[in-house]
Design an enzyme around this catalytic site. Structure first.
Site, PDB file in Angstrom:
ATOM      1  N   CYS A 148       0.838  -1.204   0.000  1.00  0.00           N
ATOM      2  CA  CYS A 148       0.000   0.000   0.000  1.00  0.00           C
ATOM      3  C   CYS A 148       0.874   1.255   0.000  1.00  0.00           C
ATOM      4  O   CYS A 148       1.846   1.340   0.762  1.00  0.00           O
ATOM      5  CB  CYS A 148      -0.897  -0.007   1.239  1.00  0.00           C
ATOM      6  SG  CYS A 148      -1.866   1.497   1.376  1.00  0.00           S
ATOM      7  N   HIS A 176       3.567  -7.974  13.580  1.00  0.00           N
ATOM      8  CA  HIS A 176       2.715  -7.662  12.425  1.00  0.00           C
ATOM      9  C   HIS A 176       3.590  -7.490  11.187  1.00  0.00           C
ATOM     10  O   HIS A 176       4.651  -6.864  11.245  1.00  0.00           O
ATOM     11  CB  HIS A 176       1.922  -6.392  12.717  1.00  0.00           C
ATOM     12  CG  HIS A 176       0.818  -6.132  11.732  1.00  0.00           C
ATOM     13  ND1 HIS A 176       1.064  -5.624  10.476  1.00  0.00           N
ATOM     14  CD2 HIS A 176      -0.515  -6.303  11.812  1.00  0.00           C
ATOM     15  CE1 HIS A 176      -0.083  -5.487   9.833  1.00  0.00           C
ATOM     16  NE2 HIS A 176      -1.059  -5.908  10.623  1.00  0.00           N
ATOM     17  N   GLU A 178       3.407  -5.574   8.650  1.00  0.00           N
ATOM     18  CA  GLU A 178       3.742  -4.201   8.276  1.00  0.00           C
ATOM     19  C   GLU A 178       4.848  -3.645   9.166  1.00  0.00           C
ATOM     20  O   GLU A 178       5.787  -2.999   8.687  1.00  0.00           O
ATOM     21  CB  GLU A 178       2.490  -3.302   8.372  1.00  0.00           C
ATOM     22  CG  GLU A 178       2.781  -1.879   7.944  1.00  0.00           C
ATOM     23  CD  GLU A 178       1.669  -0.917   8.303  1.00  0.00           C
ATOM     24  OE1 GLU A 178       0.479  -1.265   8.116  1.00  0.00           O
ATOM     25  OE2 GLU A 178       1.984   0.191   8.763  1.00  0.00           O
ATOM     26  N   THR A 244       0.487   1.841  10.316  1.00  0.00           N
ATOM     27  CA  THR A 244      -0.594   2.697   9.803  1.00  0.00           C
ATOM     28  C   THR A 244      -1.952   2.467  10.458  1.00  0.00           C
ATOM     29  O   THR A 244      -2.862   3.275  10.287  1.00  0.00           O
ATOM     30  CB  THR A 244      -0.788   2.449   8.289  1.00  0.00           C
ATOM     31  OG1 THR A 244      -0.963   1.046   8.107  1.00  0.00           O
ATOM     32  CG2 THR A 244       0.374   2.940   7.471  1.00  0.00           C
ATOM     33  N   CYS A 285      -2.864   5.895   8.423  1.00  0.00           N
ATOM     34  CA  CYS A 285      -3.360   6.166   7.072  1.00  0.00           C
ATOM     35  C   CYS A 285      -4.756   6.797   7.142  1.00  0.00           C
ATOM     36  O   CYS A 285      -5.400   6.799   8.195  1.00  0.00           O
ATOM     37  CB  CYS A 285      -3.388   4.882   6.253  1.00  0.00           C
ATOM     38  SG  CYS A 285      -4.715   3.793   6.739  1.00  0.00           S
ATOM     39  N   SER A 314      -6.829  -8.767  12.156  1.00  0.00           N
ATOM     40  CA  SER A 314      -6.761  -7.456  11.519  1.00  0.00           C
ATOM     41  C   SER A 314      -6.521  -6.377  12.577  1.00  0.00           C
ATOM     42  O   SER A 314      -7.338  -6.185  13.479  1.00  0.00           O
ATOM     43  CB  SER A 314      -8.070  -7.178  10.759  1.00  0.00           C
ATOM     44  OG  SER A 314      -8.206  -5.805  10.522  1.00  0.00           O
ATOM     45  N   SER A 315      -5.398  -5.683  12.446  1.00  0.00           N
ATOM     46  CA  SER A 315      -5.023  -4.665  13.428  1.00  0.00           C
ATOM     47  C   SER A 315      -6.034  -3.518  13.455  1.00  0.00           C
ATOM     48  O   SER A 315      -6.525  -3.127  14.514  1.00  0.00           O
ATOM     49  CB  SER A 315      -3.632  -4.141  13.082  1.00  0.00           C
ATOM     50  OG  SER A 315      -3.326  -3.018  13.829  1.00  0.00           O
ATOM     51  N   ASN A 316      -6.375  -2.996  12.276  1.00  0.00           N
ATOM     52  CA  ASN A 316      -7.270  -1.822  12.268  1.00  0.00           C
ATOM     53  C   ASN A 316      -8.641  -2.188  12.840  1.00  0.00           C
ATOM     54  O   ASN A 316      -9.263  -1.400  13.541  1.00  0.00           O
ATOM     55  CB  ASN A 316      -7.348  -1.211  10.867  1.00  0.00           C
ATOM     56  CG  ASN A 316      -8.237  -1.978   9.913  1.00  0.00           C
ATOM     57  OD1 ASN A 316      -9.440  -1.774   9.893  1.00  0.00           O
ATOM     58  ND2 ASN A 316      -7.675  -2.898   9.131  1.00  0.00           N
ATOM     59  N   SER A 377     -10.403  -4.178   5.822  1.00  0.00           N
ATOM     60  CA  SER A 377     -10.177  -5.345   4.956  1.00  0.00           C
ATOM     61  C   SER A 377     -11.422  -6.222   4.853  1.00  0.00           C
ATOM     62  O   SER A 377     -11.349  -7.370   4.423  1.00  0.00           O
ATOM     63  CB  SER A 377      -8.991  -6.157   5.491  1.00  0.00           C
ATOM     64  OG  SER A 377      -9.079  -6.318   6.891  1.00  0.00           O
TER      65      SER A 377
END
Ligand code: SF4
Length: 408
Positions: A148, A176, A178, A244, A285, A314-316, A377
């Site tokens: 991304c 993670h 990322e 992010t 982000c 999923s972190s977010n 996601s």
């Protein structure tokens, strides 16, 4: 923003119509109140922003196009393309094989790769070491790199800090994908250390202040610091970047705390703190910011429960769950299948990291009010599935099409 082609199975005409309507009414994206779906005997408050973000749509488009354009070729993914089990399972069903699990443990040896194989790099990006390993096997990844651009922005930010001789402090989850990718790139340019939360930031502050002997740093931050990290010289000038998808308030608190630590240690003021603390804004982000702000606004509604849909790793999404849990009973589910009945729900517990069944999750009252959102996601089709499931429990509910008509 660029429009992507994602498989139709992930879309929901109902949700798309709502999003389109909200966008038309709020072109400048200033309105964060949820959308009320008033079914009559049931009210659902749908967050203003949720679902596939730019980076996820970009990754999905590249992955499915790669399958379509390369019949007969062996296609691999370094690890999960995004943290959604449905999307990953669909890609596997199209013949894509995973080289590693989400923590970087090997599933297929890189030794098995041939030069004509295709390896997709996930939206989180990957480490320099893995990039080199692929290049050494003769694999060209440029065309199949779905990293991304908002993740790359963090890499650029940390490179800029490093250039000014600051040590890069990364607020992120150490395991993670990322954060591992960001750390590897930061560490190539400068001393770097990952802090996963405020507790670790406080530990780091003790080394900055000289309140803790440097020898224990290496055990405290095992696996989270760059090679040759020198506690005495590498904590004099620092800058903070973050994964992010962290919680905005956590990153802000950690950056403020470390800045104050520097001010205290070197007897600085706001005017000259930059000599020891790089002036960076958070590197969250746009999707993380929008989704968290939308949840904060949604939480102003007096509701009975919240449902958050998304992949459990999923972190977010997990941060949206944390925000809701502070306010009301919250159920983190990966799809509508987890709503077992009007009495029971199977949901993921962030503390125990396991699914559990809760009974009587729907309040026994006239018109239950449910807050609903999903991570960046999660396909919109899953959100529609959840709405349909709840509507089934209330047979006298209005039809979704009537609701859309009333929205104008
Ligand atoms: S959540 Fe943000 S950084 Fe992650 S893929 Fe989406 S837009 Fe990119």
């Amino acid at each position: 923003m660029k429009q992507f082609e994602v498989p139709i199975i992930y879309l929901s005409p109902f949700i798309s119509a709502i999003k389109k309507k909200r966008k038309e009414l709020d072109k400048m994206k200033r309105e964060f109140a949820p959308t009320l779906l008033d079914f009559g005997p049931l009210q659902i408050y749908l967050a203003r922003h949720f679902g596939f973000c730019y980076g996820v749509e970009n990754a999905i488009e590249i992955a499915f196009k790669t399958v379509e354009e390369n019949p007969g070729k062996r296609i691999f993914l370094l690890s999960e393309i995004i943290h959604n089990p449905h999307v990953n399972a669909d890609l596997q069903a199209h013949g894509i094989k995973f080289l590693q699990d989400t923590y970087g443990n090997p599933l297929i040896s890189f030794e098995e790769l041939r030069t004509d194989d295709i390896v997709l790099i996930p939206a989180f990006g990957t480490t320099l070491a893995i990039e080199k390993k692929l290049k050494d096997r003769g694999i060209q990844t440029e065309k199949y790199n779905t990293t991304c651009p908002f993740v790359e922005k963090v890499w650029n930010r940390s490179a800029a800090i490093a250039k000014q001789n600051y040590t890069v402090v990364i607020h992120g989850k150490p395991k993670h994908e990322e954060t591992r990718a960001t750390f590897s790139r930061a560490a190539a340019n400068s001393p770097s250390v990952i802090v996963k939360d405020m507790d670790q930031a406080k530990e780091l502050a003790k080394y900055i202040a000289g309140a803790k002997h440097s020898s224990s740093f290496y055990a405290d931050f095992e696996g989270q610091y760059s090679s040759d990290f020198d506690v005495t010289s590498d904590l004099q000038r620092i800058g903070v970047v973050n994964q992010t998808t962290m919680l905005a308030s956590d990153t802000q608190a950690i950056a403020d705390f470390l800045k104050q630590t520097m001010i205290n240690k070197y007897k600085l003021t706001e005017e000259n703190v930059e000599g020891h603390f790089a002036d960076t804004r958070d590197t969250l982000c746009y999707a993380t910011n929008d989704n968290q702000t939308a949840v904060a606004n949604m939480l102003q509604t007096n509701a009975d429960l919240a449902i958050i849909v998304g992949g459990y790793n999923s972190s977010n999404t997990s941060h949206l769950v944390e925000l809701c849990e502070q306010k009301l009973p919250t159920y983190f589910i990966s799809s509508d299948d987890k709503i077992l009945s009007a009495r029971e729900i199977l949901h993921y517990n962030l503390q125990t990291k396991q699914e559990m069944v809760t009974s009587n999750y729907l309040p026994d009252k006239q018109i239950p009010r449910i807050l609903l959102t999903s991570g960046a996601s999660c396909p919109d089709a899953l959100i529609e599935g959840v709405i349909n499931k709840f509507v089934e429990f209330f047979p006298s509910s209005k039809k979704a099409s009537d609701l859309l008509q009333n929205m104008g």
